[in-house]
Design a protein around this motif. Structure first.
Motif: not given
Length: 233
Positions: A1-11, A28-33, A47-57
């Motif tokens: 299972m790939i653990r992902v963290l989503l990071v974006d200021d827009q819900p 699996e999306v383990v958390a949202e920031s 401790r996610p494996d991958v972070v999807l990261l927005d730059l403008q926050m």
């Protein structure tokens, strides 16, 4: 299972991306920031494996997150990790979510260690494939954005000290770096230089180590920054 963290200021963006990712049974999306400060705490906590990261926050932006992750990586590299913690010491791999209007920031993000970038309007299958690709340790180069980033690099002159960065490489390793910069795979590099794919992979690994690059994305940036490769060359 790939653990992902989503990071974006827009819900709404986070909700949509989560829904698309979790259609893949292996993700699996383990958390949202909602900002960079939350992201750094969630990286420590989940401790996610991958972070999807927005730059403008707000508060702490995506570039600040990458700088902090890079600082942590340097700190870890100065210590010999315990064997059971060796895998965790690598840290998450980061994919930048971007739009065409953020070219300069994307280029900076790659220099700070991002493993790739993806347009926010990417197709669902492309998004899921991106996560799987980066989690497997490969670089992610979106052709549309890559072209813009290369144009950005091409607009700047190459200072002599940048070119001298390649002095640590052998002639063969320079050839390999140039081919990586052109986007060739290990198999294609091997065919070009009359090497087996395994030997080509070994050369790429040595170049990564000597130049201190995290992955092939970093090598592409270095190839253009040092003037070894130019657009269309």
């Amino acid at each position: 299972m790939i653990r992902v963290l989503l990071v974006d200021d827009q819900p709404l963006v986070r909700t949509g991306v989560r829904a698309l990712l979790e259609r893949d049974g292996g993700i699996e999306v383990v958390a949202e920031s909602g900002n960079g400060r939350e992201a750094l705490a969630d990286i420590d906590g989940y401790r996610p494996d991958v972070v999807l990261l927005d730059l403008q926050m707000p508060a702490v932006d995506g570039l600040a997150v990458l700088r902090e992750l890079g600082r942590r990586q340097v700190d870890r590299s100065t210590r010999a990790p315990e064997p059971e913690h060796a895998a965790a010491s690598v840290g998450p791999r980061v994919v930048v979510l971007t739009t065409f209007g953020e070219d300069d920031n994307v280029f900076t993000a790659l220099r700070l260690g991002a493993s790739g970038f993806l347009l926010k309007d990417a197709e669902p299958a492309e998004l899921r494939a991106a996560v799987r690709t980066v989690a497997a340790g490969e670089a992610l180069l979106s052709p549309a954005v890559t072209r813009r980033v290369i144009e950005r690099v091409a607009d700047t002159s190459v200072p002599p000290e940048a070119a001298r960065r390649l002095d640590v490489l052998t002639a063969r390793e320079r050839d390999v770096l140039a081919l990586v910069g052109r986007g060739l795979s290990n198999q294609e590099i091997g065919a070009e230089l009359h090497l087996s794919p395994a030997t080509a992979r070994t050369h790429v690994g040595r170049v990564l180590s000597k130049l201190g690059a995290r992955d092939r994305v970093g090598l592409v940036v270095i190839a253009y920054e040092t003037g070894l490769v130019s657009p269309g060359g």
